[in-house]
Design a protein around this motif. Structure first.
Motif, PDB file in Angstrom:
ATOM      1  N   TYR A 245       0.929  -1.352   0.041  1.00 50.59           N
ATOM      2  CA  TYR A 245       0.111   0.045  -0.168  1.00 50.59           C
ATOM      3  C   TYR A 245       0.728   1.347   0.013  1.00 50.59           C
ATOM      4  O   TYR A 245       1.833   1.091   0.551  1.00 50.59           O
ATOM      5  CB  TYR A 245      -1.053   0.065   1.308  1.00 50.59           C
ATOM      6  N   VAL A 246       0.235   2.276  -0.542  1.00 48.20           N
ATOM      7  CA  VAL A 246       0.965   3.582  -0.683  1.00 48.20           C
ATOM      8  C   VAL A 246       0.019   4.675  -0.179  1.00 48.20           C
ATOM      9  O   VAL A 246      -1.171   5.035  -0.982  1.00 48.20           O
ATOM     10  CB  VAL A 246       1.552   3.962  -1.902  1.00 48.20           C
ATOM     11  N   HIS A 247      -0.164   4.722   1.221  1.00 47.51           N
ATOM     12  CA  HIS A 247      -1.007   5.430   1.851  1.00 47.51           C
ATOM     13  C   HIS A 247      -0.716   6.829   1.784  1.00 47.51           C
ATOM     14  O   HIS A 247       0.298   7.520   2.254  1.00 47.51           O
ATOM     15  CB  HIS A 247      -1.502   5.219   3.046  1.00 47.51           C
ATOM     16  N   HIS A 248      -1.101   7.952   0.716  1.00 57.94           N
ATOM     17  CA  HIS A 248      -0.861   9.260   0.640  1.00 57.94           C
ATOM     18  C   HIS A 248      -1.745  10.064   1.469  1.00 57.94           C
ATOM     19  O   HIS A 248      -2.963   9.987   1.811  1.00 57.94           O
ATOM     20  CB  HIS A 248      -0.820   9.789  -0.999  1.00 57.94           C
ATOM     21  N   GLY A 249      -0.987  11.468   1.786  1.00 58.29           N
ATOM     22  CA  GLY A 249      -1.932  12.085   2.775  1.00 58.29           C
ATOM     23  C   GLY A 249      -3.046  12.682   1.819  1.00 58.29           C
ATOM     24  O   GLY A 249      -2.923  12.799   0.687  1.00 58.29           O
ATOM     25  N   LEU A 250      -4.107  13.392   2.501  1.00 55.56           N
ATOM     26  CA  LEU A 250      -5.401  13.672   1.956  1.00 55.56           C
ATOM     27  C   LEU A 250      -5.161  14.947   1.289  1.00 55.56           C
ATOM     28  O   LEU A 250      -4.285  15.883   1.603  1.00 55.56           O
ATOM     29  CB  LEU A 250      -6.411  13.758   3.006  1.00 55.56           C
ATOM     30  N   LEU A 251      -6.187  15.203   0.336  1.00 49.53           N
ATOM     31  CA  LEU A 251      -6.205  16.444  -0.249  1.00 49.53           C
ATOM     32  C   LEU A 251      -7.020  17.299   0.365  1.00 49.53           C
ATOM     33  O   LEU A 251      -8.479  17.095   0.720  1.00 49.53           O
ATOM     34  CB  LEU A 251      -6.677  16.241  -1.763  1.00 49.53           C
ATOM     35  N   LEU A 252      -6.693  18.389   0.873  1.00 49.76           N
ATOM     36  CA  LEU A 252      -7.479  19.468   1.743  1.00 49.76           C
ATOM     37  C   LEU A 252      -7.699  20.642   1.036  1.00 49.76           C
ATOM     38  O   LEU A 252      -6.765  21.108   0.004  1.00 49.76           O
ATOM     39  CB  LEU A 252      -6.676  19.912   3.000  1.00 49.76           C
ATOM     40  N   GLY A 253      -8.747  21.127   1.327  1.00 47.06           N
ATOM     41  CA  GLY A 253      -9.238  22.631   0.730  1.00 47.06           C
ATOM     42  C   GLY A 253      -8.242  23.780   1.435  1.00 47.06           C
ATOM     43  O   GLY A 253      -7.589  23.436   2.198  1.00 47.06           O
ATOM     44  N   GLU A 254      -8.465  24.899   0.703  1.00 46.19           N
ATOM     45  CA  GLU A 254      -7.438  25.899   1.204  1.00 46.19           C
ATOM     46  C   GLU A 254      -7.951  26.132   2.833  1.00 46.19           C
ATOM     47  O   GLU A 254      -7.295  26.611   3.409  1.00 46.19           O
ATOM     48  CB  GLU A 254      -7.845  27.337   0.420  1.00 46.19           C
ATOM     49  N   ASP A 255      -9.368  25.686   3.160  1.00 48.04           N
ATOM     50  CA  ASP A 255      -9.834  25.899   4.417  1.00 48.04           C
ATOM     51  C   ASP A 255      -9.349  24.614   5.511  1.00 48.04           C
ATOM     52  O   ASP A 255      -9.623  24.699   6.746  1.00 48.04           O
ATOM     53  CB  ASP A 255     -11.105  26.223   4.546  1.00 48.04           C
ATOM     54  N   THR A 263     -17.643  19.167   0.124  1.00 47.59           N
ATOM     55  CA  THR A 263     -17.028  20.625   0.406  1.00 47.59           C
ATOM     56  C   THR A 263     -16.878  21.452  -0.534  1.00 47.59           C
ATOM     57  O   THR A 263     -15.871  22.443  -0.718  1.00 47.59           O
ATOM     58  CB  THR A 263     -15.826  20.274   1.478  1.00 47.59           C
ATOM     59  N   GLY A 264     -17.522  21.274  -1.865  1.00 47.68           N
ATOM     60  CA  GLY A 264     -17.306  22.172  -2.701  1.00 47.68           C
ATOM     61  C   GLY A 264     -16.312  21.987  -3.907  1.00 47.68           C
ATOM     62  O   GLY A 264     -15.894  23.052  -4.308  1.00 47.68           O
ATOM     63  N   SER A 265     -15.572  20.931  -3.754  1.00 47.29           N
ATOM     64  CA  SER A 265     -14.503  20.662  -4.853  1.00 47.29           C
ATOM     65  C   SER A 265     -14.950  20.493  -6.204  1.00 47.29           C
ATOM     66  O   SER A 265     -16.136  20.071  -6.288  1.00 47.29           O
ATOM     67  CB  SER A 265     -13.722  19.542  -4.589  1.00 47.29           C
ATOM     68  N   HIS A 266     -14.287  21.274  -7.266  1.00 42.95           N
ATOM     69  CA  HIS A 266     -14.880  21.038  -8.491  1.00 42.95           C
ATOM     70  C   HIS A 266     -14.708  19.633  -9.063  1.00 42.95           C
ATOM     71  O   HIS A 266     -13.912  19.109  -8.761  1.00 42.95           O
ATOM     72  CB  HIS A 266     -14.060  21.986  -9.366  1.00 42.95           C
ATOM     73  N   SER A 267     -15.910  19.351  -9.981  1.00 41.60           N
ATOM     74  CA  SER A 267     -15.710  18.251 -10.504  1.00 41.60           C
ATOM     75  C   SER A 267     -14.801  18.390 -11.897  1.00 41.60           C
ATOM     76  O   SER A 267     -14.798  19.692 -12.217  1.00 41.60           O
ATOM     77  CB  SER A 267     -17.058  17.926 -11.001  1.00 41.60           C
ATOM     78  N   VAL A 268     -14.146  17.387 -12.443  1.00 39.95           N
ATOM     79  CA  VAL A 268     -13.539  17.576 -13.718  1.00 39.95           C
ATOM     80  C   VAL A 268     -14.258  18.184 -14.841  1.00 39.95           C
ATOM     81  O   VAL A 268     -13.616  19.024 -15.561  1.00 39.95           O
ATOM     82  CB  VAL A 268     -12.685  16.304 -14.112  1.00 39.95           C
ATOM     83  N   VAL A 317      -2.156  17.700   1.958  1.00 36.53           N
ATOM     84  CA  VAL A 317      -1.758  18.608   1.127  1.00 36.53           C
ATOM     85  C   VAL A 317      -2.787  19.728   0.673  1.00 36.53           C
ATOM     86  O   VAL A 317      -3.871  19.183   0.697  1.00 36.53           O
ATOM     87  CB  VAL A 317      -0.972  17.958  -0.244  1.00 36.53           C
ATOM     88  N   LYS A 318      -2.684  21.064   0.563  1.00 32.31           N
ATOM     89  CA  LYS A 318      -3.801  21.810   0.068  1.00 32.31           C
ATOM     90  C   LYS A 318      -3.760  22.204  -1.221  1.00 32.31           C
ATOM     91  O   LYS A 318      -2.965  22.458  -1.955  1.00 32.31           O
ATOM     92  CB  LYS A 318      -3.304  23.298   1.257  1.00 32.31           C
ATOM     93  N   TRP A 319      -5.152  22.029  -1.759  1.00 29.83           N
ATOM     94  CA  TRP A 319      -5.262  22.269  -3.084  1.00 29.83           C
ATOM     95  C   TRP A 319      -5.525  23.929  -3.177  1.00 29.83           C
ATOM     96  O   TRP A 319      -6.115  24.481  -2.239  1.00 29.83           O
ATOM     97  CB  TRP A 319      -6.663  21.633  -3.521  1.00 29.83           C
TER      98      TRP A 319
END
Ligand code: GLU
Length: 470
Positions: A245-255, A263-268, A317-319
């Motif tokens: 497994y390679v468990h990467h850190g989660l992607l967080l919003g600027e908040d 939480t309002g992330s854009h869809s592709v 990490v913060k997007w």
């Protein structure tokens, strides 16, 4: 909890076995940024190490899975350039294997029916919490005899659980970034693998499919870490191969909150509609946690070259949408006119190659082209700001400008501007701004000499005439 040194083992394994990764979305919604990160990391990992990248739809939740999302997810991956090897796989096709795995576990006494009602479970949880204990399943139904379990199953509703919790023993999750992550079985629950309606939860099919599909490395968010412990236990119990497994850190919003659909992330799909260059998303996403990637690595090949699997961050990490759009602008300025034209055409259908060349340097987003529509359509209405400039122009300014333009054999910007200056007495801003607005429709933009060359004799006349007629 971790014991180092695993990554070295992981690496030597990579040298001999072909790496196989997968992106395993549930087709229950559109692709959002969190999915993009997981898909991209699995893709980069496989491509970097010369391995294979598989696409597997986890469609066992038939009530929520939809064919339209399967198509949309495929389209989004292709748009991003994340091509998969072979045909897309469907988890539902392995239903027989999932059932067999459950039967095998039940036979060994490692999976059992649980008849506890929701009310009972809630009560047990409350009791445990009030005693300062973690709210785990009490293990009550695990103690039922086979006969009793079978008999009750005929009249009562039940779920299937895995018999993982134990006072002794441990489960080791081999993680390429964290070394061995060791879970004491006393800290693990007996997770539900089949719901009361007979459908599997994610745990068992996902693990079985990884084994069946020959997945060597599963890159996913670290919110799956405990799931991995359950899955390692399950695969080992069945004698099946366990992926690294390679468990990467989660992607967080600027908040700082988890970035997700909710939480309002854009869809592709939304980003594509906004005219985003797909590579801008790939750039911004790949660079999260990869500070070593050179600024001028602009192609996917460059990114792959610089990508270092060991660099994937364990921390979250913060997007930043702004950062992604900055990449968009940079990439836009690097496109040649042929590649730019189709992007511009989505907002200005009448655009041609020369138009694309003329405005390329003035675009931040492809749809900024819209404001320059007057360059390809002489009669397009002016916006408020431009109209105000026209209204403020000196009396007879445009009549004079048109006469001088039509009467001159020299069609360059400079001689025309000088002639208008002399005839009207206007200078500086009062001279060039009304001319710029008349020709381009906006108060800023490409060099006026380039604008005049682009429009030519007829084009300039038509735009001045339009203002005189309006
Ligand atoms: N279908 C699961 C999800 O979308 C897959 C998780 C995994 O990568 O193993 O969360």
């Amino acid at each position: 909890m971790t014991d180092k040194g695993m990554s070295e083992e992981g690496m030597s394994e990579e040298a001999t076995t072909e790496v196989v990764t997968r992106f395993a979305p549930s087709p229950t919604g559109l692709m959002h940024l969190g999915n993009v990160r997981t898909a991209l990391l699995n893709w980069l990992y496989a491509r970097k190490l010369g391995g294979r990248f598989l696409l597997r739809f986890e469609d066992t939740d038939a009530s929520r899975s939809e064919a339209e999302f399967v198509e949309a997810l495929k389209q989004d991956l292709l748009w991003l350039g994340l091509d998969w090897d072979g045909d897309a796989l469907f988890q539902s096709k392995h239903a027989g294997q999932h059932r067999e795995a459950l039967d095998a576990l039940a036979e060994k006494g490692l999976a059992y029916r649980c008849f506890c009602t929701e009310t009972q479970l809630n009560l047990d949880r409350k009791l445990a919490t009030s005693r300062g204990l973690p709210p785990r399943y009490s293990g009550k139904c695990r103690r039922l005899s086979n006969e009793e379990s079978l008999q009750r199953s005929e009249s009562e509703s039940f779920v299937w659980r895995l018999a993982i919790h134990n006072v002794n023993g441990e489960v080791r999750v081999s993680d390429a970034l964290r070394g061995n992550v060791v879970f004491a079985r006393r800290d693990l629950d007996d997770p539900v693998v089949v719901r009361s309606d007979g459908t599997f939860t994610f745990l068992l099919p996902n693990a079985i499919d990884d084994a069946v599909d020959g997945i060597t490395h599963a890159l996913r968010g670290d919110d799956h870490l405990t799931n991995s412990a359950y899955q390692v236990w399950l695969l080992e119990a069945l004698g099946l191969s366990v992926p690294t497994y390679v468990h990467h850190g989660l992607l967080l919003g600027e908040d700082g909150a988890k970035l997700s659909k909710r939480t309002g992330s854009h869809s592709v799909a939304e980003l594509r509609e906004d005219g985003l260059i797909p590579q801008a998303l790939v750039q911004a996403m790949t660079r999260l946690g990869h500070p070593n990637i050179a600024d001028d690595a602009l192609s996917t090949a460059d990114l792959l070259q610089a990508f270092d699997a060991e660099h994937i961050l364990r921390s979250s990490v913060k997007w930043s949408n702004d950062e992604m759009w900055r990449w968009h602008t940079r990439l836009l300025h690097h496109l040649d006119a042929d590649a730019l034209l189709p992007l511009i055409k989505t907002s200005v259908p009448a655009a041609n190659l020369d138009f694309a060349k003329l405005i390329a340097g003035n675009l931040e987003r492809a749809d900024d082209a819209l404001q320059y529509t007057r360059l390809v359509d002489a009669e397009v209405a002016l916006n408020e700001e431009a109209q105000a400039v026209v209204d403020a122009a000196a009396e007879g300014f445009y009549t004079t400008a048109l006469q001088l333009w039509q009467g001159s054999t020299d069609t360059g910007w400079k001689p025309w501007m000088n002639a208008v200056k002399e005839a009207t007495g206007c200078k500086g801003k009062n001279l060039f701004m009304p001319l710029r607005v008349a020709l381009t429709g906006v108060v800023h933009g490409p060099e006026m000499s380039a604008v005049v060359d682009f429009l030519g004799k007829e084009g300039v006349s038509a735009r001045l005439q339009d203002l005189l007629d309006s």
